[in-house]
Write a protein that holds these residues in place. Sequence first.
Motif, PDB file in Angstrom:
ATOM      1  N   GLU A 108      73.889  40.510  38.831  1.00 34.61           N
ATOM      2  CA  GLU A 108      74.300  39.300  38.118  1.00 34.61           C
ATOM      3  C   GLU A 108      73.560  38.074  38.641  1.00 34.61           C
ATOM      4  OE1 GLU A 108      77.672  40.287  41.079  1.00 34.61           O
ATOM      5  OE2 GLU A 108      76.368  41.381  39.682  1.00 34.61           O
ATOM      6  N   MET A 109      73.219  38.080  39.934  1.00 30.06           N
ATOM      7  CA  MET A 109      72.455  36.967  40.489  1.00 30.06           C
ATOM      8  C   MET A 109      71.017  36.970  39.947  1.00 30.06           C
ATOM      9  SD  MET A 109      74.788  35.597  42.332  1.00 30.06           S
ATOM     10  CE  MET A 109      76.340  36.016  43.154  1.00 30.06           C
ATOM     11  N   LEU A 110      70.453  38.150  39.782  1.00 31.42           N
ATOM     12  CA  LEU A 110      69.126  38.257  39.175  1.00 31.42           C
ATOM     13  C   LEU A 110      69.155  37.715  37.753  1.00 31.42           C
ATOM     14  CD1 LEU A 110      66.184  39.226  39.135  1.00 31.42           C
ATOM     15  CD2 LEU A 110      67.037  41.513  38.538  1.00 31.42           C
ATOM     16  N   ALA A 111      70.190  38.073  37.002  1.00 30.37           N
ATOM     17  CA  ALA A 111      70.313  37.568  35.629  1.00 30.37           C
ATOM     18  C   ALA A 111      70.399  36.041  35.612  1.00 30.37           C
ATOM     19  CB  ALA A 111      71.542  38.178  34.962  1.00 30.37           C
ATOM     20  N   GLY A 112      71.180  35.491  36.543  1.00 33.24           N
ATOM     21  CA  GLY A 112      71.295  34.035  36.605  1.00 33.24           C
ATOM     22  C   GLY A 112      69.974  33.367  36.919  1.00 33.24           C
ATOM     23  N   ALA A 113      69.207  33.964  37.842  1.00 37.16           N
ATOM     24  CA  ALA A 113      67.916  33.386  38.217  1.00 37.16           C
ATOM     25  C   ALA A 113      66.934  33.416  37.053  1.00 37.16           C
ATOM     26  CB  ALA A 113      67.347  34.131  39.413  1.00 37.16           C
ATOM     27  N   ILE A 114      66.913  34.511  36.302  1.00 38.91           N
ATOM     28  CA  ILE A 114      66.028  34.613  35.133  1.00 38.91           C
ATOM     29  C   ILE A 114      66.403  33.559  34.101  1.00 38.91           C
ATOM     30  CG2 ILE A 114      65.343  36.067  33.190  1.00 38.91           C
ATOM     31  CD1 ILE A 114      65.786  38.495  35.044  1.00 38.91           C
ATOM     32  N   ALA A 115      67.705  33.441  33.829  1.00 39.71           N
ATOM     33  CA  ALA A 115      68.158  32.460  32.838  1.00 39.71           C
ATOM     34  C   ALA A 115      67.796  31.044  33.275  1.00 39.71           C
ATOM     35  CB  ALA A 115      69.664  32.595  32.631  1.00 39.71           C
ATOM     36  N   ALA A 116      68.041  30.723  34.542  1.00 43.54           N
ATOM     37  CA  ALA A 116      67.799  29.366  35.025  1.00 43.54           C
ATOM     38  C   ALA A 116      66.332  28.979  34.911  1.00 43.54           C
ATOM     39  CB  ALA A 116      68.271  29.247  36.481  1.00 43.54           C
ATOM     40  N   LEU A 117      65.445  29.884  35.280  1.00 43.16           N
ATOM     41  CA  LEU A 117      64.023  29.575  35.218  1.00 43.16           C
ATOM     42  C   LEU A 117      63.585  29.261  33.798  1.00 43.16           C
ATOM     43  CD1 LEU A 117      61.320  29.405  36.744  1.00 43.16           C
ATOM     44  CD2 LEU A 117      61.004  31.842  36.254  1.00 43.16           C
ATOM     45  N   HIS A 118      64.075  30.042  32.849  1.00 38.81           N
ATOM     46  CA  HIS A 118      63.633  29.861  31.466  1.00 38.81           C
ATOM     47  C   HIS A 118      64.300  28.661  30.785  1.00 38.81           C
ATOM     48  CE1 HIS A 118      62.147  33.930  32.175  1.00 38.81           C
ATOM     49  NE2 HIS A 118      61.320  33.696  31.178  1.00 38.81           N
ATOM     50  N   VAL A 119      65.511  28.329  31.203  1.00 40.42           N
ATOM     51  CA  VAL A 119      66.197  27.187  30.611  1.00 40.42           C
ATOM     52  C   VAL A 119      65.746  25.881  31.274  1.00 40.42           C
ATOM     53  CG1 VAL A 119      68.484  26.126  30.315  1.00 40.42           C
ATOM     54  CG2 VAL A 119      68.177  28.545  29.829  1.00 40.42           C
ATOM     55  N   GLY A 120      65.226  25.977  32.496  1.00 37.71           N
ATOM     56  CA  GLY A 120      64.735  24.784  33.184  1.00 37.71           C
ATOM     57  C   GLY A 120      65.703  24.221  34.187  1.00 37.71           C
ATOM     58  N   VAL A 121      66.478  25.088  34.839  1.00 39.61           N
ATOM     59  CA  VAL A 121      67.423  24.660  35.866  1.00 39.61           C
ATOM     60  C   VAL A 121      66.946  25.203  37.213  1.00 39.61           C
ATOM     61  CG1 VAL A 121      69.788  24.879  36.733  1.00 39.61           C
ATOM     62  CG2 VAL A 121      69.379  24.569  34.275  1.00 39.61           C
ATOM     63  N   PRO A 122      66.723  24.347  38.215  1.00 42.82           N
ATOM     64  CA  PRO A 122      66.303  24.847  39.529  1.00 42.82           C
ATOM     65  C   PRO A 122      67.345  25.797  40.121  1.00 42.82           C
ATOM     66  CG  PRO A 122      65.950  22.486  39.372  1.00 42.82           C
ATOM     67  CD  PRO A 122      66.751  22.876  38.167  1.00 42.82           C
ATOM     68  N   CYS A 123      66.869  26.855  40.729  1.00 40.72           N
ATOM     69  CA  CYS A 123      67.726  27.871  41.309  1.00 40.72           C
ATOM     70  C   CYS A 123      67.603  27.819  42.833  1.00 40.72           C
ATOM     71  CB  CYS A 123      67.327  29.241  40.769  1.00 40.72           C
ATOM     72  SG  CYS A 123      68.195  30.619  41.500  1.00 40.72           S
ATOM     73  N   VAL A 124      68.726  27.858  43.522  1.00 40.83           N
ATOM     74  CA  VAL A 124      68.780  27.843  44.977  1.00 40.83           C
ATOM     75  C   VAL A 124      69.358  29.181  45.434  1.00 40.83           C
ATOM     76  CG1 VAL A 124      69.699  26.691  47.015  1.00 40.83           C
ATOM     77  CG2 VAL A 124      69.118  25.345  44.975  1.00 40.83           C
ATOM     78  N   HIS A 125      68.608  29.911  46.262  1.00 39.43           N
ATOM     79  CA  HIS A 125      68.974  31.273  46.642  1.00 39.43           C
ATOM     80  C   HIS A 125      69.380  31.324  48.114  1.00 39.43           C
ATOM     81  CE1 HIS A 125      67.702  35.765  47.077  1.00 39.43           C
ATOM     82  NE2 HIS A 125      68.982  35.652  46.823  1.00 39.43           N
ATOM     83  N   VAL A 126      70.588  31.810  48.365  1.00 40.84           N
ATOM     84  CA  VAL A 126      71.115  31.987  49.720  1.00 40.84           C
ATOM     85  C   VAL A 126      70.970  33.453  50.121  1.00 40.84           C
ATOM     86  CG1 VAL A 126      73.134  31.708  51.205  1.00 40.84           C
ATOM     87  CG2 VAL A 126      72.783  30.149  49.268  1.00 40.84           C
ATOM     88  N   HIS A 127      70.564  33.698  51.351  1.00 42.25           N
ATOM     89  CA  HIS A 127      70.402  35.047  51.900  1.00 42.25           C
ATOM     90  C   HIS A 127      69.159  35.763  51.359  1.00 42.25           C
ATOM     91  CE1 HIS A 127      73.539  36.135  54.753  1.00 42.25           C
ATOM     92  NE2 HIS A 127      74.443  35.537  54.018  1.00 42.25           N
ATOM     93  N   GLY A 128      68.124  35.028  51.017  1.00 42.24           N
ATOM     94  CA  GLY A 128      66.867  35.659  50.652  1.00 42.24           C
ATOM     95  C   GLY A 128      66.088  36.097  51.884  1.00 42.24           C
ATOM     96  N   GLY A 129      65.035  36.888  51.651  1.00 38.55           N
ATOM     97  CA  GLY A 129      64.119  37.267  52.716  1.00 38.55           C
ATOM     98  C   GLY A 129      64.597  38.369  53.638  1.00 38.55           C
ATOM     99  N   GLU A 130      65.675  39.047  53.283  1.00 38.29           N
ATOM    100  CA  GLU A 130      66.231  40.067  54.178  1.00 38.29           C
ATOM    101  C   GLU A 130      65.837  41.470  53.751  1.00 38.29           C
ATOM    102  OE1 GLU A 130      70.438  39.303  54.197  1.00 38.29           O
ATOM    103  OE2 GLU A 130      70.107  37.187  54.666  1.00 38.29           O
ATOM    104  N   ARG A 131      65.698  42.351  54.727  1.00 36.76           N
ATOM    105  CA  ARG A 131      65.457  43.761  54.456  1.00 36.76           C
ATOM    106  C   ARG A 131      66.799  44.486  54.394  1.00 36.76           C
ATOM    107  NH1 ARG A 131      61.134  45.903  58.729  1.00 36.76           N
ATOM    108  NH2 ARG A 131      62.657  45.030  60.184  1.00 36.76           N
TER     109      ARG A 131
END
Length: 378
Positions: A108-131
């Motif tokens: 669901e977070m991936l879906a939100g990020a895709i939607a935000a990019l295309h609609v023009g809303v900056p997306c802020v991601h918490v807990h990125g960069g982890e293995r």
Amino acid sequence: MGARRILYLTGTRADFGLMQATLQRVLSTPGLQLQVAVTGTHLSREHGSTVDEVKASGLPVIAEIPVDVFTRSGASMAFAIAEVLRGMTELLERERPDALLLLGDRGEMLAGAIAALHVGVPCVHVHGGERSGTVDEPVRHAISKLASYHFAATEGARERLLKMGEAADRVFVTGAPGLDGLRDLAAGSREETLAALDLPADREFVLALFHPVVQQAEEAARQTRAVMQALRELGLPVLWLDPNADAGSREILQALAADPLPPGSRRLAHLPRPHFCAAMRHCAVMAGNSSSGIIEAASLGTPVVNIGVRQHLREHGPNVVDVGTDPAAIARALRAQRDHGRWPCDNPWGDGRAGERIAQLLATLPLARAVLEKSNSY
């Protein structure tokens, strides 16, 4: 200028529990307004109807996006992403928040990020960069590549984001939000906790959370039986929390229904976060493959047996022992951790002050449409 409007998307009891203290901090920060969109298992009675907990927190819920959480297959997980993508696109178009806040690696977070990019809303991601391996890691990295800003939990995560080509001035180390207020949430005494959980007052207990690994869904029943066999060998009462709705979870539930847990055990679909944190604090050992055992348990000194590959290569403290899915190996690790007892409360994931850092960054970072324009740093 009016207050900045921040929209947070939540899909499970897990992400909301981790973010609740931070969201309350954002709500109380001058110059910020907070809105919440709810989807996923929050809207499922079978999973505890945890949307009620979101609403009871006082946070303003502005949308509910229903998805299928009952089919529990890889295909249904992909279809759910499509459903959330449609729902979030419509919501972002209508509300036009200044930023979308997302946590972790769920579909669901991936879906939100895709939607935000295309609609023009900056997306802020918490807990990125982890293995973490499994389906979670590529989804997490995909969200990072779609996001405008990154609030990493550790320096190691920040370094990976930079190696992925993210610009250094877009990546901030805030610590893990799930540590904020954790000790206060877990403050209940052992006696109070055992009574609230309806567990035997005179015995130690094991806290167990075992989720399916999507790429190993066909192995979920066997793996669950192995965990249960090891727990029966240990012989302590078990507080078992049912799994998420990913592919393989139905097989876990079927395995749980077919074989008994040790005497005095309890199985629950959902546990309110204060009770869950208290259970982490007072259990003799925590077993399974939940990120809470990797990230939060260290702040409580809880001995953890991390089973299987769901948290593969995840950074963790010395309180965590990694083991495969062989029942004998699990049983040995459980006995060793139980015999060791509490570990020093040394947590590499942060200091419990992530919320104030996140709120301050959300109040001050540039959020003009120009931040949507991204190029790899190399």
